[in-house]
Design an enzyme around this catalytic site. Structure first.
Site, short mmCIF file in Angstrom:
data_model
loop_
_atom_site.label_atom_id
_atom_site.label_comp_id
_atom_site.label_asym_id
_atom_site.label_seq_id
_atom_site.Cartn_x
_atom_site.Cartn_y
_atom_site.Cartn_z
N CYS A 56 -7.51 10.26 -9.80
CA CYS A 56 -6.79 10.17 -11.08
C CYS A 56 -7.67 10.71 -12.19
O CYS A 56 -7.19 11.27 -13.16
CB CYS A 56 -6.40 8.73 -11.36
SG CYS A 56 -7.75 7.58 -11.18
N GLU B 38 -1.11 2.22 -13.98
CA GLU B 38 -2.29 3.09 -13.98
C GLU B 38 -1.84 4.41 -13.39
O GLU B 38 -1.59 4.51 -12.18
CB GLU B 38 -3.40 2.46 -13.14
CG GLU B 38 -3.79 1.11 -13.70
CD GLU B 38 -5.23 0.74 -13.42
OE1 GLU B 38 -5.77 -0.05 -14.19
OE2 GLU B 38 -5.80 1.26 -12.44
N PRO C 145 0.85 -1.19 0.00
CA PRO C 145 0.00 0.00 0.00
C PRO C 145 0.88 1.24 0.00
O PRO C 145 2.06 1.17 0.36
CB PRO C 145 -0.77 -0.12 1.33
CG PRO C 145 0.06 -1.00 2.19
CD PRO C 145 0.83 -1.91 1.28
P1 NAD Z 1 3.36 7.82 -6.27
O1 NAD Z 1 3.88 7.56 -7.64
O2 NAD Z 1 4.06 8.85 -5.44
O3 NAD Z 1 3.39 6.47 -5.40
C1 NAD Z 1 2.68 5.32 -5.77
C2 NAD Z 1 3.30 4.11 -5.11
O4 NAD Z 1 4.61 3.89 -5.62
C3 NAD Z 1 3.45 4.23 -3.59
O5 NAD Z 1 3.09 3.00 -3.02
C4 NAD Z 1 4.94 4.52 -3.42
O6 NAD Z 1 5.45 4.11 -2.17
C5 NAD Z 1 5.53 3.70 -4.54
N1 NAD Z 1 6.85 4.11 -5.02
C6 NAD Z 1 7.40 5.36 -5.02
N2 NAD Z 1 8.64 5.33 -5.59
C7 NAD Z 1 8.88 4.03 -5.94
C8 NAD Z 1 9.98 3.36 -6.58
N3 NAD Z 1 11.08 4.01 -6.96
N4 NAD Z 1 9.86 2.04 -6.80
C9 NAD Z 1 8.74 1.36 -6.44
N5 NAD Z 1 7.69 1.93 -5.83
C10 NAD Z 1 7.74 3.26 -5.59
O7 NAD Z 1 1.82 8.16 -6.42
P2 NAD Z 1 0.73 8.54 -5.29
O8 NAD Z 1 1.03 9.92 -4.78
O9 NAD Z 1 0.59 7.43 -4.33
O10 NAD Z 1 -0.62 8.57 -6.13
C11 NAD Z 1 -1.05 9.68 -6.86
C12 NAD Z 1 -0.89 9.44 -8.34
O11 NAD Z 1 -1.53 8.24 -8.70
C13 NAD Z 1 -1.56 10.52 -9.18
O12 NAD Z 1 -0.73 10.83 -10.28
C14 NAD Z 1 -2.84 9.84 -9.65
O13 NAD Z 1 -3.39 10.37 -10.84
C15 NAD Z 1 -2.38 8.43 -9.82
N6 NAD Z 1 -3.51 7.48 -9.78
C16 NAD Z 1 -3.87 6.83 -10.92
C17 NAD Z 1 -4.96 5.97 -10.92
C18 NAD Z 1 -5.41 5.26 -12.17
O14 NAD Z 1 -6.24 4.37 -12.06
N7 NAD Z 1 -4.94 5.61 -13.34
C19 NAD Z 1 -5.65 5.75 -9.72
C20 NAD Z 1 -5.24 6.41 -8.57
C21 NAD Z 1 -4.17 7.27 -8.61
#
Ligand code: NAD
Length: 456
Positions: free
Chosen positions: A262, A228, A156
Site C-alpha cells: 500500500c 485502510e 482473510p
Molecule cells: P480488495 O479491495 O480487492 O479486497 C480486500 C478485501 O475485501 C478482501 O478480503 C476481499 O475479499 C474483500 N471484499 C471484496 N469485495 C467486497 C465486498 N463487496 N464486501 C465486503 N468485502 C469485500 O483489495 P486487495 O486486492 O485484497 O488489496 C490490495 C489493496 O489494498 C491495494 O489498493 C492496497 O493499497 C490496499 N492496502 C492498503 C493497506 C493500508 O494499510 N492502507 C495495506 C494493504 C493493502
C-alpha cells in the site's frame, strides 16, 4: 474455492467457502463468545497473544513458505514480514494495558465529583483483510481488537486464505477462544454477507473501490468504520543528495514486495539538476533485481498475486508511452507460467498519464523531473490519495518545510515504504479513514465511556 499459486498457476488446494448461512452461524457464535471474552481479565488476553507470538516463532519457516506459495512473495520477504510481525506483537504486548487502562481525568473533593473514562470494547467486529501483507494488516486489527475485549470475525483475502487459516489455528492454540476469534473464509461475496450481520464495527484493508462500497453499506448502520486503502505515494529527490544511495533507497521502496505494498513508492520526482544522473543510478539498481522463483533465496521480484493486475500494468505502460513517456526498462508481461511483470522504469512522465495518478500496485514506476521544491510539493499533493509521501535531502530544515506541506498520513525523510508500530498508520482522502498502530490504534477498538460520579 481454488487456491492458486500465482508463480506457476497450479492449484495448491480447494477449500469450501462460507455461504450466507455459515456466515450467520459464525456471527451468532462470535456474539455469544464476545460476552464471555469481555469478562476475561486483560492480563489473560495478553498472555494468549504472547503465546501466539511463541507459535509464530516456532512455525516461522512453515508460515513463510505458505505465504510465498499462495501470494508469490519472495521467500526472504515473507520471512521479513514475520519478523516484523514479532515487533508489532511486542508493541501491543507492552503498550495495551496502559492504553486501555481506566483514566481518572478530574476529581474535586469540594464538589464530591469525579470524572472517569473507561475503554469499552465495541463488541463483535468484522476484520476484512488484504493479501499483500496478510500478517501485518491482519494483526494491526485483530490483535488490539482481541486485547480490548472484542470478538473478531476475520475474513482473510481469498488470495491469502491459507495464511489466514494458519493465523486462526495459532490464535486458538494460544488460548484465544474459538468463539472470540472466528475465521470467515471466502471472497468478496462472503465479505458482503459478513457486512449484512448486525456487527458493531468494520475494519477493512483493501482497495479504494471496495472500501467505498463498505463505507456506504456501514454508513446507514452507524457502526464504527475504519478503511485502510490504497495509495499513489510520491518521493521527491532534492538536488543535494548522495545520488547512488538515494536511488538505491527509493528503488527498494518502489520494487520491494514486487511493488504490491500500500505504501510502495508509486511516483518519483527528481530535481532537474540531478535528474539524468539519478535515473542512470536508479536503472542500474533495478537491473540488479533478480526476478524468479519466489522460493529461491536470491529472488527479489516475485509473482503478481492477482492475475487481472497484469492488464492494469500493461495498460498503464501503454498509456504512458502513447502520451510521450520514455521506457527505459521492462514494460512487458513475462512469458512464463503464472503471473509475472518485468520491473519497469519510465521517464518523461506527467500527470496526464494513469501511471502517475492511479495506483499501479506492481513493479512499475515513473520518474518526473521538477524545477524546484514548490513544483515538487504541488505535484506530490496532486492526488486523490494520501497514504505516505517523502523527501530525500541532506538539509533538515528543507525536509521539515516540505514534509509539513504534504497531505499524507505518514511522511518520510530519507526513507520510504516504512511502517512503525509506535506511529499511527492512517490515510487522507481515498487512502482511507481511521487508523491502526500506536496507542491510538489500540484505543480505536474501544468506545470511550464517560463516567460522571457524584458521591452523596
Ligand atoms: P480488495 O479491495 O480487492 O479486497 C480486500 C478485501 O475485501 C478482501 O478480503 C476481499 O475479499 C474483500 N471484499 C471484496 N469485495 C467486497 C465486498 N463487496 N464486501 C465486503 N468485502 C469485500 O483489495 P486487495 O486486492 O485484497 O488489496 C490490495 C489493496 O489494498 C491495494 O489498493 C492496497 O493499497 C490496499 N492496502 C492498503 C493497506 C493500508 O494499510 N492502507 C495495506 C494493504 C493493502
Amino acid at each position: 474455492m481454488k487456491i492458486i499459486n500465482p508463480a506457476d498457476g497450479t492449484v495448491i488446494t480447494e477449500i469450501t467457502a462460507d455461504n450466507a448461512a455459515a456466515v450467520r452461524r459464525k456471527y451468532e457464535l462470535a456474539r455469544a463468545g464476545q460476552r464471555k471474552w469481555a469478562k476475561v481479565p486483560i492480563s489473560k488476553r495478553l498472555a494468549a497473544i504472547a503465546a501466539f507470538r511463541e507459535r509464530i516463532v516456532a512455525m516461522h519457516e512453515t508460515l513463510a513458505r505458505t505465504l510465498t506459495h499462495e501470494v508469490g512473495k519472495p521467500i526472504r520477504q515473507s520471512r521479513n514480514e514475520l519478523n516484523g510481525l514479532l515487533g508489532r506483537l511486542d508493541f501491543f504486548l507492552h503498550e495495551s494495558a496502559r492504553a486501555l487502562h481506566d483514566e481518572k481525568v478530574f476529581a474535586d473533593a469540594g464538589q464530591k465529583l469525579e470524572e472517569r473514562i473507561t475503554h469499552e470494547p465495541l463488541g463483535v467486529i468484522a476484520n476484512i483483510s488484504a493479501w499483500n501483507y496478510p500478517y501485518f494488516v491482519g494483526s494491526n486489527v485483530f490483535v488490539p481488537a482481541l486485547v480490548a475485549g472484542n470478538a473478531v470475525l476475520y475474513k482473510p483475502s481469498e488470495f491469502a486464505t491459507l495464511t489466514g487459516t494458519h493465523i486462526a489455528e495459532m490464535l486458538h492454540e494460544a488460548g484465544i477462544p474459538r468463539d472470540a476469534f472466528v475465521p470467515v473464509i471466502g471472497d468478496g461475496g462472503t465479505g458482503a454477507a459478513l457486512l449484512r450481520q448486525p456487527i458493531d464495527g468494520v475494519f477493512f484493508t483493501g482497495s479504494y473501490p471496495t472500501g467505498a462500497k463498505i463505507a456506504a453499506r456501514a454508513g446507514k448502520r452507524m457502526i464504527k468504520v475504519q478503511l485502510e486503502l490504497g495509495g499513489k505515494d510520491p518521493i521527491y529527490v532534492c538536488d543535494d543528495v548522495d545520488i547512488k544511495a538515494a536511488a538505491a533507497g527509493v528503488a527498494d521502496g518502489a520494487f520491494y514486495n514486487t511493488g504490491q505494498s500500500c505504501c510502495s513508492v508509486e511516483r518519483i520526482y527528481v530535481h532537474d539538476s540531478i535528474h539524468d544522473r539519478f535515473v542512470e543510478a536508479f536503472v542500474a539498481e533495478v537491473k540488479g533485481y533478480r526476478l524468479g522463483d519466489p522460493m529461491d533465496e536470491g529472488t527479489y521480484i516475485g509473482a503478481i498475486t492477482r492475475r487481472p493486475q497484469l492488464d492494469v500494468l500493461k495498460k498503464q505502460v501503454a498509456d504512458a508511452k502513447r502520451k510521450g513517456a520514455k521506457l527505459l526498462l521492462g514494460g512487458n508481461i513475462v512469458k512464463r507460467k503464472g503471473n509475472w511483470f518485468e520491473p519497469t522504469v519510465l521517464t518523461d512522465v506527467d500527470h496526464s498519464m494513469a501511471l502517475m495518478t492511479d495506483e499501479s500496485f506492481g513493479p512499475i514506476i515513473g520518474i518526473q523531473s521538477v524545477a524546484d521544491d514548490v513544483a515538487a510539493v504541488d505535484l506530490m499533493n496532486d492526488t486523490a490519495y494520501g497514504l505516505t509521501a517523502g523527501v530525500y535531502t541532506t538539509d533538515a530544515k528543507r525536509a521539515k518545510r516540505i514534509l509539513g506541506q504534504l497531505r499524507a498520513g505518514s511522511v518520510y525523510w530519507n526513507c520510504c515504504d516504512r511502517v512503525s508500530p509506535r506511529l499511527p498508520w492512517s490515510g487522507v482522502g481515498h487512502s482511507g479513514i481511521g487508523l491502526t498502530l500506536s496507542t491510538y490504534g489500540i484505543q480505536t477498538f474501544t468506545r470511550p465511556k464517560a463516567w460522571h460520579l457524584k458521591s452523596a
